[in-house]
Design a protein around this motif. Sequence first.
Motif, mmCIF file in Angstrom:
data_model
loop_
_atom_site.group_PDB
_atom_site.id
_atom_site.type_symbol
_atom_site.label_atom_id
_atom_site.label_comp_id
_atom_site.label_asym_id
_atom_site.label_seq_id
_atom_site.Cartn_x
_atom_site.Cartn_y
_atom_site.Cartn_z
ATOM 1 N N GLY A 1 -1.298 5.718 -4.306
ATOM 2 C CA GLY A 1 -0.595 4.518 -4.732
ATOM 3 C C GLY A 1 0.876 4.813 -4.954
ATOM 4 O O GLY A 1 1.377 5.902 -4.637
ATOM 5 N N THR A 2 1.585 3.865 -5.534
ATOM 6 C CA THR A 2 3.026 3.976 -5.740
ATOM 7 C C THR A 2 3.350 3.970 -7.222
ATOM 8 O O THR A 2 2.992 3.044 -7.940
ATOM 9 C CB THR A 2 3.764 2.806 -5.058
ATOM 10 N N GLY A 3 4.017 5.031 -7.688
ATOM 11 C CA GLY A 3 4.426 5.116 -9.085
ATOM 12 C C GLY A 3 5.907 5.412 -9.185
ATOM 13 O O GLY A 3 6.526 5.876 -8.226
ATOM 14 N N ASP B 1 4.237 0.952 -9.456
ATOM 15 C CA ASP B 1 5.298 0.123 -8.887
ATOM 16 C C ASP B 1 4.750 -0.731 -7.752
ATOM 17 O O ASP B 1 5.373 -0.905 -6.709
ATOM 18 C CB ASP B 1 6.454 0.998 -8.381
ATOM 19 N N SER B 2 3.557 -1.249 -7.959
ATOM 20 C CA SER B 2 2.907 -2.093 -6.964
ATOM 21 C C SER B 2 2.279 -3.281 -7.645
ATOM 22 O O SER B 2 1.786 -3.186 -8.766
ATOM 23 C CB SER B 2 1.836 -1.306 -6.206
ATOM 24 N N SER B 3 2.287 -4.424 -6.978
ATOM 25 C CA SER B 3 1.681 -5.629 -7.548
ATOM 26 C C SER B 3 0.239 -5.808 -7.116
ATOM 27 O O SER B 3 -0.435 -6.745 -7.558
ATOM 28 C CB SER B 3 2.484 -6.869 -7.127
ATOM 29 N N SER B 4 -0.270 -4.892 -6.267
ATOM 30 C CA SER B 4 -1.621 -5.105 -5.729
ATOM 31 C C SER B 4 -2.545 -3.903 -5.847
ATOM 32 O O SER B 4 -3.761 -4.066 -5.911
ATOM 33 C CB SER B 4 -1.535 -5.529 -4.254
ATOM 34 N N THR B 5 -2.012 -2.688 -5.882
ATOM 35 C CA THR B 5 -2.870 -1.506 -5.934
ATOM 36 C C THR B 5 -2.490 -0.611 -7.106
ATOM 37 O O THR B 5 -1.312 -0.500 -7.457
ATOM 38 C CB THR B 5 -2.770 -0.693 -4.628
ATOM 39 N N PRO B 6 -3.456 0.068 -7.729
ATOM 40 C CA PRO B 6 -3.148 0.945 -8.865
ATOM 41 C C PRO B 6 -2.482 2.243 -8.413
ATOM 42 O O PRO B 6 -2.597 2.657 -7.256
ATOM 43 C CB PRO B 6 -4.518 1.220 -9.472
ATOM 44 N N TYR B 7 -1.809 2.873 -9.355
ATOM 45 C CA TYR B 7 -1.251 4.199 -9.138
ATOM 46 C C TYR B 7 -2.181 5.188 -9.827
ATOM 47 O O TYR B 7 -2.421 5.097 -11.034
ATOM 48 C CB TYR B 7 0.152 4.288 -9.729
ATOM 49 N N VAL B 8 -2.727 6.130 -9.070
ATOM 50 C CA VAL B 8 -3.721 7.068 -9.585
ATOM 51 C C VAL B 8 -3.122 8.473 -9.604
ATOM 52 O O VAL B 8 -2.649 8.969 -8.583
ATOM 53 C CB VAL B 8 -4.998 7.052 -8.731
ATOM 54 N N TYR B 9 -3.165 9.100 -10.782
ATOM 55 C CA TYR B 9 -2.600 10.444 -10.971
ATOM 56 C C TYR B 9 -3.709 11.337 -11.506
ATOM 57 O O TYR B 9 -4.251 11.097 -12.583
ATOM 58 C CB TYR B 9 -1.443 10.369 -11.966
ATOM 59 N N PHE C 1 -5.596 9.524 -14.548
ATOM 60 C CA PHE C 1 -4.949 8.349 -15.121
ATOM 61 C C PHE C 1 -4.831 7.296 -14.029
ATOM 62 O O PHE C 1 -4.382 7.598 -12.922
ATOM 63 C CB PHE C 1 -3.554 8.692 -15.641
ATOM 64 N N VAL C 2 -5.234 6.070 -14.333
ATOM 65 C CA VAL C 2 -5.159 4.976 -13.367
ATOM 66 C C VAL C 2 -4.276 3.888 -13.961
ATOM 67 O O VAL C 2 -4.680 3.163 -14.873
ATOM 68 C CB VAL C 2 -6.552 4.415 -13.033
ATOM 69 N N ALA C 3 -3.043 3.790 -13.461
ATOM 70 C CA ALA C 3 -2.084 2.788 -13.930
ATOM 71 C C ALA C 3 -2.283 1.513 -13.123
ATOM 72 O O ALA C 3 -2.070 1.508 -11.903
ATOM 73 C CB ALA C 3 -0.667 3.311 -13.787
ATOM 74 N N TYR C 4 -2.687 0.456 -13.796
ATOM 75 C CA TYR C 4 -2.977 -0.795 -13.100
ATOM 76 C C TYR C 4 -1.705 -1.403 -12.495
ATOM 77 O O TYR C 4 -0.602 -1.169 -13.000
ATOM 78 C CB TYR C 4 -3.657 -1.779 -14.051
ATOM 79 N N PRO C 5 -1.853 -2.186 -11.425
ATOM 80 C CA PRO C 5 -0.689 -2.721 -10.712
ATOM 81 C C PRO C 5 0.238 -3.537 -11.610
ATOM 82 O O PRO C 5 -0.210 -4.341 -12.426
ATOM 83 C CB PRO C 5 -1.320 -3.613 -9.636
ATOM 84 N N THR C 6 1.528 -3.318 -11.457
ATOM 85 C CA THR C 6 2.519 -4.092 -12.204
ATOM 86 C C THR C 6 3.890 -3.920 -11.576
ATOM 87 O O THR C 6 4.237 -2.837 -11.114
ATOM 88 C CB THR C 6 2.604 -3.665 -13.675
#
Length: 217
Positions: free
Chosen positions: A62-64, A88-96, A195-200
């Motif tokens: 994803g994009t962070g 930094d995405s409105s549709s997919t989570p950023y996974v670290y 860590f899964v950062a939800y889309p925003t």
Amino acid sequence: MTEETPGATGPHGLTRRTIVKGAAWSVPAVAVAIAAPTASASDTSTCPSLPVPGAWVTSTSGTGNSAFAGWNNTTRTEDGFTFIRDSDSSSTPYVYTISTFVDLEAGRSYLFRLDYVAGRGCTSATGPGATSVNTDLRFAVGTEAFGLRSTQSTGAYAVVTHLPPCATGFSTETETLQGILEPTQTGPVPVAIQFVAYPTLEGNNDDYYVIPSIVCL
């Protein structure tokens, strides 16, 4: 077996950066107490330890943004991992994901523990900065999930206890996730923290500071 142990809250546990989103953020001052494992080792001469932080492997999807995510021990004697990066995405989570292997012996019991501090991603108590977005935390050893947490009800897992909304300030919550593993085979076992950062594209994601450990029972 998994266990959750709530801890004390404090305004200085994990406070969000006060600079603009996307910029580097200094390591937070962790003032809340995170207790060390109290179980005694049955044979310390052969009890394994988790690798040093620099030996863990990092992977992302994803994009962070470029906010801080990494190991530090500048505020505690233990090595901990701070995650304050945002999707930094409105549709997919950023996974670290950070992962490693630890050699375990068949027939023994091992207590795996993850002490963590969760904090809101807010930059203010009111206005545009008073919005934060869910971040999931996953702690797994082998095929066992010893900890699954979300910071908000929009997440996939049980919500972190007592974590207040942005409007009340920058309070945090300290908890412990732990479980006992009794391997049936001797050899390396994977350990992963994710860590899964939800889309925003607007509000910051919520944050974590974690300390993993292992004790032989």
